[in-house]
Scaffold this motif. Sequence first.
Motif, PDB file in Angstrom:
ATOM      1  N   ASP A  52       3.214   5.308  -5.788  1.00  0.00           N
ATOM      2  CA  ASP A  52       3.497   4.310  -4.712  1.00  0.00           C
ATOM      3  C   ASP A  52       2.476   3.068  -4.730  1.00  0.00           C
ATOM      4  OD1 ASP A  52       5.543   5.636  -3.092  1.00  0.00           O
ATOM      5  OD2 ASP A  52       3.928   7.402  -3.253  1.00  0.00           O
ATOM      6  N   ILE A  53       2.013   2.653  -6.136  1.00  0.00           N
ATOM      7  CA  ILE A  53       1.040   1.738  -6.078  1.00  0.00           C
ATOM      8  C   ILE A  53       1.601   0.272  -5.829  1.00  0.00           C
ATOM      9  CG2 ILE A  53       1.633   1.375  -8.536  1.00  0.00           C
ATOM     10  CD1 ILE A  53      -1.897   0.969  -6.976  1.00  0.00           C
ATOM     11  N   GLU A  54       3.132   0.305  -5.826  1.00  0.00           N
ATOM     12  CA  GLU A  54       3.655  -1.003  -5.587  1.00  0.00           C
ATOM     13  C   GLU A  54       3.311  -1.365  -4.318  1.00  0.00           C
ATOM     14  OE1 GLU A  54       5.015   1.238  -7.345  1.00  0.00           O
ATOM     15  OE2 GLU A  54       6.081   1.046  -9.155  1.00  0.00           O
ATOM     16  N   GLN A  55       3.367  -0.565  -3.417  1.00  0.00           N
ATOM     17  CA  GLN A  55       3.017  -0.822  -1.833  1.00  0.00           C
ATOM     18  C   GLN A  55       1.869  -1.939  -1.484  1.00  0.00           C
ATOM     19  OE1 GLN A  55       2.612   2.386   0.747  1.00  0.00           O
ATOM     20  NE2 GLN A  55       4.044   3.674  -0.072  1.00  0.00           N
ATOM     21  N   LEU A  56       0.863  -1.996  -2.660  1.00  0.00           N
ATOM     22  CA  LEU A  56      -0.182  -2.782  -2.428  1.00  0.00           C
ATOM     23  C   LEU A  56       0.225  -4.154  -3.053  1.00  0.00           C
ATOM     24  CD1 LEU A  56      -3.127  -0.499  -3.866  1.00  0.00           C
ATOM     25  CD2 LEU A  56      -2.272  -0.956  -1.474  1.00  0.00           C
ATOM     26  N   GLY A  57       1.299  -4.451  -3.430  1.00  0.00           N
ATOM     27  CA  GLY A  57       1.719  -5.583  -4.246  1.00  0.00           C
ATOM     28  C   GLY A  57       1.258  -7.004  -3.564  1.00  0.00           C
ATOM     29  N   ASP A  58       1.996  -7.019  -2.321  1.00  0.00           N
ATOM     30  CA  ASP A  58       1.832  -8.107  -1.359  1.00  0.00           C
ATOM     31  C   ASP A  58       0.283  -8.347  -1.193  1.00  0.00           C
ATOM     32  OD1 ASP A  58       4.490  -8.571  -1.394  1.00  0.00           O
ATOM     33  OD2 ASP A  58       4.781  -7.709   0.700  1.00  0.00           O
ATOM     34  N   ALA A  59      -0.299  -7.449  -0.867  1.00  0.00           N
ATOM     35  CA  ALA A  59      -1.798  -7.690  -0.366  1.00  0.00           C
ATOM     36  C   ALA A  59      -2.492  -7.994  -1.661  1.00  0.00           C
ATOM     37  CB  ALA A  59      -2.376  -6.276   0.114  1.00  0.00           C
ATOM     38  N   ALA A  77      -1.354  -9.773  -4.222  1.00  0.00           N
ATOM     39  CA  ALA A  77      -0.866 -11.073  -4.573  1.00  0.00           C
ATOM     40  C   ALA A  77      -1.642 -12.047  -3.824  1.00  0.00           C
ATOM     41  CB  ALA A  77       0.527 -11.125  -4.367  1.00  0.00           C
ATOM     42  N   GLU A  78      -1.950 -11.642  -2.697  1.00  0.00           N
ATOM     43  CA  GLU A  78      -2.583 -12.471  -1.535  1.00  0.00           C
ATOM     44  C   GLU A  78      -4.134 -12.665  -1.963  1.00  0.00           C
ATOM     45  OE1 GLU A  78      -3.494 -12.780   3.237  1.00  0.00           O
ATOM     46  OE2 GLU A  78      -1.965 -11.557   2.487  1.00  0.00           O
TER      47      GLU A  78
END
Length: 382
Positions: A368-375, A377-378
Amino acid sequence: MSVETDVVLYDAETAQTLDYAPDGILRHLRTGEYTFETGGVLPDVVLGFETWGTLNEDASNAVYIAHALTGDSHVARGLSTEPGWWDGFVGPGKTVDTDRYFVVSANMVGGCSGSTGPASLDPDGKPWGSRFPFTTIKDSVRLEARLADALGIKVWHTVLGGSMGGARVLEWAVEFPERVKNCVVVAATAESSAEQIAFAQAQSAAIRLDPDFAGGDYYANDNLPSAGLGLARRIAHITYRAEPELEVRFGRAAQEGEAPVGSANLNRGRYQVESYLDHQAGKLVGRFDANSYLVLTEALMSHDVGRGHGSVQTALARLSSVNFFVSAVDSDRLYWPEQSERLAKALPNPVEVRYITSPIGHDGFLTDIEQLGDALAEQIFS
């Protein structure tokens, strides 16, 4: 499992003319003689590594990704036919965008996936076996620094890893703070806890107690310590998963066609969860070396960024110039979220812990690493 073949010699002096291989293809770096943290010496250490993307002119877009205990350098598919373990996270247009960043991952020394390990041959052509030096996370990082030098990378844009990979990237920042701009630590701690060491000791004992272990010198024998390695994997996998997930998936259900209750002899059937653990054990035995499992497990047991600096707090005080991103899995029962919270608060510039929400436990850092994508990216890959 020997890696002393098909080796390409790279060093810092030739890095300017380095001919980068296609994305996701294993290559090798001969790093030369190395003295381990505890005093052991190998005359020549080879690191197996893979890259994705293109290093820019000033080498400012390099990202290092460290694998976990039984992982390897194959983070993403690239041009390989084999899927990578973070395929949904690393690649063109993904969170770690290989159209923008030059991604590097190396197999840890002591392993069996391309770097020098116990199965590798000594100068006389014999496997190192039981003679392989005690290896630490610091050893891994110091050798990976030689790889960075060979590739012409003076400063990593980001070092990123989960579980043992998280321990490695944190050690990277502590050992070489001047060479790390951003550090992303997922489901890992600054030092191994007593419980983590206890779980690891049981796994190590399972391997060493296998009659076929032969003191670590089993490579020429007819039988390998597969039973011990399989048992070690079963113990480990229980810690990688959470009780609610196991209950929902398996409960007390019997494996199809088998009766685990009521048998009058030892040849009883299995519960579904037993079959699941057997499957996980079989997969690892088919691809991993028992000695490497011991070397890497003991490296993780010895993990302590404070060693050599007086204390963990003193070591972390070195990190004022490094931008940190700390994450935990909310259902993790191996690397408890509270341990990530302590790490995040102990940094010179404390950060908020970002959570992966997953019912499966520690392995959520993989699934589930993709859950960190937005954070990410920011805060990191903006």
